[in-house]
Design a protein around this motif. Structure first.
Motif, PDB file in Angstrom:
ATOM      1  N   GLN A 112       0.437  -1.197  -0.345  1.00 22.93           N
ATOM      2  CA  GLN A 112       0.272  -0.105  -0.242  1.00 22.93           C
ATOM      3  C   GLN A 112       0.832   1.464   0.132  1.00 22.93           C
ATOM      4  O   GLN A 112       0.398   2.615   0.184  1.00 22.93           O
ATOM      5  CB  GLN A 112      -1.008   0.294   1.325  1.00 22.93           C
ATOM      6  N   GLY A 113       2.471   1.468  -0.291  1.00 23.73           N
ATOM      7  CA  GLY A 113       2.948   2.686   0.028  1.00 23.73           C
ATOM      8  C   GLY A 113       3.318   2.627   1.253  1.00 23.73           C
ATOM      9  O   GLY A 113       4.192   3.911   1.680  1.00 23.73           O
ATOM     10  N   VAL A 114       2.626   1.953   2.369  1.00 25.72           N
ATOM     11  CA  VAL A 114       3.538   2.188   3.515  1.00 25.72           C
ATOM     12  C   VAL A 114       4.943   0.964   3.812  1.00 25.72           C
ATOM     13  O   VAL A 114       4.714   0.274   4.542  1.00 25.72           O
ATOM     14  CB  VAL A 114       2.256   1.951   4.533  1.00 25.72           C
ATOM     15  N   HIS A 115       5.907   2.021   4.371  1.00 26.80           N
ATOM     16  CA  HIS A 115       6.627   0.874   4.408  1.00 26.80           C
ATOM     17  C   HIS A 115       7.659   1.419   5.635  1.00 26.80           C
ATOM     18  O   HIS A 115       7.821   2.515   6.415  1.00 26.80           O
ATOM     19  CB  HIS A 115       7.819   1.542   3.748  1.00 26.80           C
ATOM     20  N   VAL A 116       7.530   0.233   6.529  1.00 27.80           N
ATOM     21  CA  VAL A 116       8.233   0.241   8.084  1.00 27.80           C
ATOM     22  C   VAL A 116       9.221  -0.654   7.904  1.00 27.80           C
ATOM     23  O   VAL A 116       9.667  -2.170   7.042  1.00 27.80           O
ATOM     24  CB  VAL A 116       7.927  -0.391   9.530  1.00 27.80           C
ATOM     25  N   ASP A 117      10.566  -0.665   8.926  1.00 30.61           N
ATOM     26  CA  ASP A 117      11.136  -1.325   8.512  1.00 30.61           C
ATOM     27  C   ASP A 117      10.761  -2.745  10.468  1.00 30.61           C
ATOM     28  O   ASP A 117      11.206  -2.458  11.062  1.00 30.61           O
ATOM     29  CB  ASP A 117      13.165  -0.666   8.914  1.00 30.61           C
ATOM     30  N   ALA A 118      11.495  -4.065   9.591  1.00 31.11           N
ATOM     31  CA  ALA A 118      10.765  -5.012  10.182  1.00 31.11           C
ATOM     32  C   ALA A 118      11.391  -5.301  10.945  1.00 31.11           C
ATOM     33  O   ALA A 118      11.253  -5.446  12.268  1.00 31.11           O
ATOM     34  CB  ALA A 118      10.857  -6.526   9.049  1.00 31.11           C
ATOM     35  N   ARG A 119      12.841  -4.681  11.189  1.00 32.69           N
ATOM     36  CA  ARG A 119      14.169  -4.777  12.438  1.00 32.69           C
ATOM     37  C   ARG A 119      13.084  -3.780  13.368  1.00 32.69           C
ATOM     38  O   ARG A 119      13.442  -4.201  15.037  1.00 32.69           O
ATOM     39  CB  ARG A 119      15.422  -4.752  11.317  1.00 32.69           C
ATOM     40  N   GLU A 120      13.126  -2.939  12.466  1.00 31.97           N
ATOM     41  CA  GLU A 120      12.623  -1.730  14.490  1.00 31.97           C
ATOM     42  C   GLU A 120      11.625  -2.075  15.060  1.00 31.97           C
ATOM     43  O   GLU A 120      11.186  -1.925  16.285  1.00 31.97           O
ATOM     44  CB  GLU A 120      12.239  -0.221  13.907  1.00 31.97           C
ATOM     45  N   VAL A 121      10.246  -3.118  14.366  1.00 29.86           N
ATOM     46  CA  VAL A 121       9.021  -3.395  14.817  1.00 29.86           C
ATOM     47  C   VAL A 121       9.785  -4.773  15.809  1.00 29.86           C
ATOM     48  O   VAL A 121       9.302  -4.305  17.044  1.00 29.86           O
ATOM     49  CB  VAL A 121       8.268  -4.049  13.910  1.00 29.86           C
ATOM     50  N   PHE A 122      11.020  -5.863  15.500  1.00 26.43           N
ATOM     51  CA  PHE A 122      11.377  -6.561  15.998  1.00 26.43           C
ATOM     52  C   PHE A 122      11.601  -6.554  17.598  1.00 26.43           C
ATOM     53  O   PHE A 122      11.605  -6.221  18.063  1.00 26.43           O
ATOM     54  CB  PHE A 122      11.717  -8.010  15.937  1.00 26.43           C
ATOM     55  N   GLU A 123      12.707  -4.825  17.499  1.00 26.38           N
ATOM     56  CA  GLU A 123      13.350  -4.604  18.822  1.00 26.38           C
ATOM     57  C   GLU A 123      12.053  -3.785  19.726  1.00 26.38           C
ATOM     58  O   GLU A 123      12.920  -4.315  20.467  1.00 26.38           O
ATOM     59  CB  GLU A 123      14.292  -3.241  17.983  1.00 26.38           C
ATOM     60  N   ARG A 124      11.519  -3.381  19.407  1.00 28.58           N
ATOM     61  CA  ARG A 124      10.191  -2.341  19.835  1.00 28.58           C
ATOM     62  C   ARG A 124       9.541  -4.298  20.986  1.00 28.58           C
ATOM     63  O   ARG A 124       9.179  -3.592  22.162  1.00 28.58           O
ATOM     64  CB  ARG A 124       9.667  -1.664  19.110  1.00 28.58           C
ATOM     65  N   ALA A 125       9.770  -5.372  20.152  1.00 30.44           N
ATOM     66  CA  ALA A 125       9.460  -5.933  20.815  1.00 30.44           C
ATOM     67  C   ALA A 125      10.036  -7.172  22.112  1.00 30.44           C
ATOM     68  O   ALA A 125       9.867  -7.993  22.856  1.00 30.44           O
ATOM     69  CB  ALA A 125       8.515  -7.782  19.879  1.00 30.44           C
ATOM     70  N   GLY A 126      11.530  -6.336  21.975  1.00 30.31           N
ATOM     71  CA  GLY A 126      12.698  -6.992  22.867  1.00 30.31           C
ATOM     72  C   GLY A 126      13.132  -7.917  22.147  1.00 30.31           C
ATOM     73  O   GLY A 126      13.263  -8.080  21.336  1.00 30.31           O
ATOM     74  N   SER A 127      13.964  -8.754  23.384  1.00 28.56           N
ATOM     75  CA  SER A 127      15.478  -9.763  22.715  1.00 28.56           C
ATOM     76  C   SER A 127      14.200 -11.120  22.378  1.00 28.56           C
ATOM     77  O   SER A 127      15.046 -11.348  21.103  1.00 28.56           O
ATOM     78  CB  SER A 127      15.966  -9.633  23.720  1.00 28.56           C
ATOM     79  N   SER A 128      13.325 -11.235  22.873  1.00 28.69           N
ATOM     80  CA  SER A 128      12.655 -12.968  21.972  1.00 28.69           C
ATOM     81  C   SER A 128      11.551 -12.573  21.376  1.00 28.69           C
ATOM     82  O   SER A 128      11.458 -13.248  21.241  1.00 28.69           O
ATOM     83  CB  SER A 128      12.519 -13.108  24.035  1.00 28.69           C
TER      84      SER A 128
END
Length: 272
Positions: A112-128
């Protein structure tokens, strides 16, 4: 007595650590909170330790995700044993399912033209990243400038009725009830959708459901009365809570609470 029986921490998709949640609850003069993170009990031990010798009680809980005919259905588990095999296995399964779901949602947003970095999303979820979820994605969307707020991200981009949404398909509702019962917990239907209440409740009860979440900040008085009637008709406990994930949602912990009278049967059954 002031209670909030639906609280999330950074162990799942809340924005405050279990220790910070306890501090916030104490500041709000709450007497009891239930730690009910999505598909994990990891935060229970830290919250319990933080509350030790302090004027607050922690109910060990969980919010188990399930899907019925493409709709997410959540079941709260109260007074669970965090070490129970059923919960350990559910959390292990959920880790990969949630990770795959998140990557798929990010891909749909990109279409849809909405780009986010997957790594940043997973980082927000913590190390696990055991319970990576939509609130983590919403925060990334705000950071990337695609949404003005957490609520805006859900309203326009990742809410239940939007193209990027994918349900967290971890179990059936009846399996969710079983997981909680096998952990010696009390299963309670979380925020039951009004349009599914009559059709699903009989089977839920047959599966071993013990209660309904009746009292919530956004529940209209007419819905509360309807839920109360259904609970009484089926001999179910009534529960309630804020479903608090952090102040980003526009409310502080303690702004909403239930009283001991409203949830008396539930807390008595749990031995509180």
């Amino acid at each position: 007595m002031k209670l909030d029986l639906h609280v999330h921490t950074t162990a799942s998709d809340g924005s405050r650590s279990p220790e910070d949640v306890v501090e916030a609850a104490l500041a709000a003069r709450l007497d009891v909170i239930a730690i009910t993170d999505h598909d994990t009990t990891v935060g229970v031990a830290d919250a319990t330790e933080a509350a030790k010798d302090r004027p607050i009680q922690i109910i060990p809980g969980i919010e188990v995700s399930s899907v019925h005919e493409g709709r997410e259905i959540h079941v709260l588990g109260y007074f669970v044993d965090p070490s129970a095999t059923s919960l350990v296995e559910h959390e292990k399964q959920g880790r990969q399912v949630r990770a795959d779901r998140m990557r798929a949602m990010i891909a749909r947003l990109a279409e849809q033209g909405v780009h986010v970095d997957a790594r940043e999303v997973f980082e927000r979820a913590g190390s696990s990243w055991t319970t990576v979820g939509r609130p983590h994605l919403a925060r990334a969307l705000v950071e990337a400038g695609h949404a003005s707020s957490h609520a805006d991200a859900f309203d326009r981009l990742i809410g239940d009725r939007h193209p990027a949404y994918i349900p967290a398909s971890l179990a059936s509702p009846w399996d969710a009830v079983r997981v909680i019962l096998e952990a010696d917990g009390l299963p309670v239907w979380a925020h039951p959708p009004a349009d599914l209440l009559e059709t699903l409740l009989p089977r839920f009860v047959q599966s071993g459901l013990r209660g309904i979440e009746v009292y919530r900040p956004r529940n209209h008085p007419e819905l509360v009365l309807r839920l109360e009637r259904r609970a009484r008709a089926h001999g179910l406990f009534m529960s309630g809570g804020s479903d608090w994930h952090g102040p980003e949602g526009g409310a502080e912990l303690g702004d909403f609470f239930v009283t001991a009278d409203e949830v008396a049967d539930l807390i008595e059954a749990g031995g509180l």
